[in-house]
Each structure stands twice: as structure tokens, then as C-alpha cells.
Scaffold this motif. Sequence first.
Motif, PDB file in Angstrom:
ATOM      1  N   ALA A 109      -7.181 -31.634   6.611  1.00 17.74           N
ATOM      2  CA  ALA A 109      -8.120 -32.746   6.485  1.00 17.74           C
ATOM      3  C   ALA A 109      -9.410 -32.473   7.256  1.00 17.74           C
ATOM      4  N   ARG A 136     -14.200 -40.485  -2.172  1.00 21.51           N
ATOM      5  CA  ARG A 136     -13.027 -40.049  -2.913  1.00 21.51           C
ATOM      6  C   ARG A 136     -13.441 -39.234  -4.145  1.00 21.51           C
ATOM      7  N   ALA A 169      -1.682 -32.605  -1.317  1.00 26.95           N
ATOM      8  CA  ALA A 169      -3.081 -32.956  -1.589  1.00 26.95           C
ATOM      9  C   ALA A 169      -3.314 -34.440  -1.354  1.00 26.95           C
ATOM     10  N   GLN A 170      -2.374 -35.267  -1.816  1.00 32.56           N
ATOM     11  CA  GLN A 170      -2.484 -36.710  -1.591  1.00 32.56           C
ATOM     12  C   GLN A 170      -2.494 -37.037  -0.107  1.00 32.56           C
ATOM     13  N   ILE A 219     -11.686 -30.504   5.156  1.00 29.74           N
ATOM     14  CA  ILE A 219     -12.318 -31.288   4.089  1.00 29.74           C
ATOM     15  C   ILE A 219     -13.453 -32.134   4.659  1.00 29.74           C
ATOM     16  N   MET A 243     -14.379 -35.898  -3.055  1.00 28.04           N
ATOM     17  CA  MET A 243     -13.174 -35.109  -2.792  1.00 28.04           C
ATOM     18  C   MET A 243     -12.550 -34.617  -4.088  1.00 28.04           C
ATOM     19  N   ARG A 254     -11.506 -31.014  -5.109  1.00 25.40           N
ATOM     20  CA  ARG A 254     -10.192 -30.689  -5.636  1.00 25.40           C
ATOM     21  C   ARG A 254     -10.334 -29.820  -6.887  1.00 25.40           C
ATOM     22  N   ILE A 267      -9.255 -28.768  -2.103  1.00 24.04           N
ATOM     23  CA  ILE A 267      -8.027 -29.426  -1.664  1.00 24.04           C
ATOM     24  C   ILE A 267      -6.799 -28.693  -2.194  1.00 24.04           C
ATOM     25  N   LEU A 324      -9.557 -39.873   4.217  1.00 11.92           N
ATOM     26  CA  LEU A 324     -10.099 -41.219   4.034  1.00 11.92           C
ATOM     27  C   LEU A 324      -9.937 -42.052   5.302  1.00 11.92           C
ATOM     28  N   GLU A 358      -5.739 -36.059   1.467  1.00 10.27           N
ATOM     29  CA  GLU A 358      -6.765 -37.007   1.052  1.00 10.27           C
ATOM     30  C   GLU A 358      -6.667 -38.315   1.839  1.00 10.27           C
TER      31      GLU A 358
END
Lengths: 319, 319
Positions: free
Chosen positions: B311, B281, A269-270, B314, B284, B288, B293, A277, A273
Amino acid sequence: MARQVDVPALVESARKGAPRAVARLISLVEDGSPALRDIMAALAPYTGHAHILGITGSPGVGKSTSTNALVTALRKQGKRVGVLAVDPSSPFSGGALLGDRVRMQDHALDPEVYIRSLASRGHLGGLSAATPQAMRVLDAAGCDVILVETVGVGQSEVEIVGMADTTLVLLAPGMGDGIQAAKAGILEIGDVFVVNKADREGADSTVRDIRHMISLGDRTEPHLWRPPVLKTIADRMEGVEDVLEGIDKHMAWMTEHGELDRRRRARAAQEIEAIVLAQLRARMGDLRGGHGIGDLAAAVVAGETDPYRAADDIVAALS
Amino acid sequence: MARQVDVPALVESARKGAPRAVARLISLVEDGSPALRDIMAALAPYTGHAHILGITGSPGVGKSTSTNALVTALRKQGKRVGVLAVDPSSPFSGGALLGDRVRMQDHALDPEVYIRSLASRGHLGGLSAATPQAMRVLDAAGCDVILVETVGVGQSEVEIVGMADTTLVLLAPGMGDGIQAAKAGILEIGDVFVVNKADREGADSTVRDIRHMISLGDRTEPHLWRPPVLKTIADRMEGVEDVLEGIDKHMAWMTEHGELDRRRRARAAQEIEAIVLAQLRARMGDLRGGHGIGDLAAAVVAGETDPYRAADDIVAALS
């Protein structure tokens, strides 16, 4: 003209363990090759096998020696091993300070050991931005264990927790007494603690200190992992088997309690993300080129608007 | 029930220089109050007056003493002065290590001097995320000069460049010879260099080293600023007026060459970008929570997809 990358052939070779293919794939992901997305898509089905072991500790505790000793012990067990060593780099030069010097020459000729230095390239936190991708290459290449060694002080120790299945914190007598460890935040991140250079004075009291500090923490509930505190003399291979045993126990505990899956999902997930970004940042860069952010910034400087209202405009333009 | 914030009244009081209003506004922005946006919007028309002066240097060079001396000298000129001191904090505890101890007691009772410590709260780079907002409060409160003192090693020195109009790099004899300065990347970031503790042995050779290293850099073109290298003994107020003169010259040079506007626009653009990224963020985070996510991360762990394709999904959902 850039050399065309035959991704399927390269991934196929890497899966068979061909060192040159593994090295080339890591170079491609590290350099942010245009083929990066194809490579990641091709590797995905073959990942998830490797046990990711983070190794961190202050300078001088013997990280490279310990990594070397762990590789030797893992090879005795017949395991295929990957090693990623992350170098610190200047935020300005962008170059790795330690360069590409050959590390751990003991294993340089072993075809079942893949060793690679990654430059951190100014990425905050000390870990290379390419580390997760490089881990995937080594994972797909059939590594049973991947050791990620960070030249760890401060932030990078924090970041490695998100990267590894198991985090091994190295200490040395006199350097890592309990209070210092608590201050540095390492009590929270270690799954296995190792006091290296255990033939030096103060080793037993360092072990006691760390054990005591751990017992004071909130990790004492029966279902939570209680990190072992072990002693090694890595350059004489003493205690190294015990460390592997501690690592295996941690892996078994994580598997039993669903923690392995939880950690890996949090890591994925990180990673997702971070990629999202980065993409949005790139889009903003386009807006900046097209005077979107530039005009708003000028209006902020002139006191005509404030950064929050300006940000609202950008978010609206991105959506 | 949270106390209602009367933003217009608070901003009006702060503009008149009421210390309690200034302190309360900084607390509100530091705590991320719901009134933050209103406060920023209300402050915007009154900003742009203050000269932002970043002060950085390794521990032990005398940063606090030098800041104190500069405040004394600025007060002699009748200037209103703000001081923001950014403390390092553990990434885990989130608390400021140095606490809220009173700094610079010489000026504690001067109503024209605003002194505030900001905790860095795990924000990468050592500067508090609230620093730009706190600077705006002090700017609108009529400060002529705002000194931002960072407990600077490494990354935070880099970050301060983006925050300040003028960056002052402090050195001490024997600590800051040219080679070390070059390694630490400080030659690139200093607009004014000050060798403090100039009564110590080696001060002149440190000055020579820094001058020599600067002359080797690419800053020698006639239209570029050539940073002065000055000497002080801050605790005896020696050389401090010369430093103010150097700072003023830098400001005049920046104004003449359009550099001030360029720096401030770049700073505003960075700030806008950071707010945009924080908002995205947060969105997101909502995804999540709504398993967006989480499900994708599970698919990555299972090898069914890769982080880049995840990604893409998302980004599509955000747009």
C-alpha cells in the motif's frame, strides 16, 4: 506506558503453534496495534499455506454446528485448524452482540485448534476489518484449514467471496429453496452447497431446487466448476466427510485451473486497495482538521461551489 | 452518438419547475452522465433552500402511506414538495426489486410534487449513491421540502442521518417498543418519532416506551433537542398536522442553535470526501490496469511483501 511488543519473538512462538502467542497476535491486529505493520511484515514469509474456507448461510441453518462438525472431521485427518467467527455488532455501540462466549466447546482444549471470535465493529458487510490480518496470523501459525464463519445475511455473504478460497453455503430444508437462494444471490457465491438438517422434510426437494437453479446458470461450461449440492445432519456427523471431499475437489480444481492463484491475487489486491484508501482517508482527516475540507464544505453549503469542484481541490492538495 | 446535453437550458427549465427538465436532470445524475459535473456546477447557486426530511422505519410501519399523508398536508400549506424513494436492490443483479412502479398515485398529477424512485444499485447502506445529487436537483427546482424515504432497516437508517436536516423515525404499535428501538439504534437518529397505526392496541405504551428511553439518553440537557413522540393514523390523515408542526419546531431549533449549518456542512464534507475517494479509487484502477496493483498483489500472495508495504508503494505512486 504501553507494553513493548517483541514482534520477532511473538511471531517465532506463533509459528511453533503456541496458542498464547497466536491469541496475542490476533488481539494486536484486531486492536490496530502500532506494531501491526511490523507484525504483518514478519508474518508474510510464512503465509500462503492455509486453505481459507468461508462458511455462510442464513440464521437457523446450523452454521456453528456445521463448523464444529467440520473441525471434528478435519482433526480426524490430522489437520491443524483455525476458526474465525465474525459476530454482528450494532453500528452505534460498536460492541459484539454475542459477546465472547466460548464457542464450540468440543474443541476448546485441543491445542491444534485455534478458535477466535472477531467483532465486526460496524464495518460494513458484516466481516471484521481485521479478518484478513487474523487469517494471516493463523496461516503463519501452521493452520492447514481456516474456517471463516460469518453470521451471514445479505452483504456479508457477498464480502466473504472475496476473502475465501472456497465458499461453502449452508441451507436448511424449507428455508433455502432455489428461488429464495437465487434472490439472495447465494447461487453465484457458493463453491459447495450443503443442505443441513437433511433428516427434515423437504431436504431432497431443496437439493433438487438448488441443483436445478445451478444448471440454469452460466456455470455449465466444461472448464467451469460445477458446485456440488450435498446433504448433512451436522449434529450427528452425517455427511460431513462428503463435504470435506467436495471442498478438497474444489481446491484441486482451482489449483489445476490457476483459479486459486487468481482468487488469492484478487484478494490481495482488494486488501492493498482498502489499506491505501484508509491511508488517504486519514490524510483527508488531517486536511479536515486543518480546515481544508471544512472550508470547502461551507462553500458548498453557501452555494459558492459544488462538491465536485471541491473534491478536485482536495485531490490536488493530496497529490 | 450520445445526445448532447444543453445543461444551462435544462437547469433554467428545472428552476422554473418544469417537471420534464427535473426528471431528465435526475436521470442524468443517476446514470452518472458525462454532464454530471456541469450540472452540479450549474445547480450550486440555487441550492440550500429545501428542508431535507428523512423518513425511515422498519417494513410494515406504513412508510409510503405516511409519506403520502405528509405530502398531502404540505400541499395544503402551499409547499412545493419533492419525494425520493430509495429501493433496495440485490448486490448482484444491480436492479431495483420494487421496480419503477408508480408510487403515491394521489399526487401523480400534481405539478408541484416531484416523485422519484432511485435504485440503490448495490451501494452499501441502502441509499442510492445519486441521492445527494438528486436532492440538489429538487432543491434547485424550488422544492420547499424534500422527503427522502428509505426502505430502512439497519445500515440505511444510519446513513440517512448524514443526508437529512431532520430525520423522522416511524414506528408501529407492538413493533417498536423502547428496547427494540434502542437495539436498532433508532433512538440516536430520530429528531421526530411517530407511532403510526395509532388506532391499534399498544400505541400508547409504545409512545411511553420511546419517551422513557429518550429520557434515559444523554439528550436531556436544556440546550439539546428533545425529540417529540407523536401519534398518527396516516391513512386517515389523523395527527399528520402535528407531525409537520414537530418538524417545523425542529427546523426552528436547528436554525436557532446553529445546528442546521453544522449538519449541512458535515453532509457536504462527507459528500466531498466520497467523491475524492471515488476519484482516487479510479486512479488506482488505472494503476491496476497498468499492473501496478496486480504485481504487488502477486508479491503479497508469494509472501515476498505484505499488504501494508504494498500500500505504501501505491500511495507513493498516487502522490
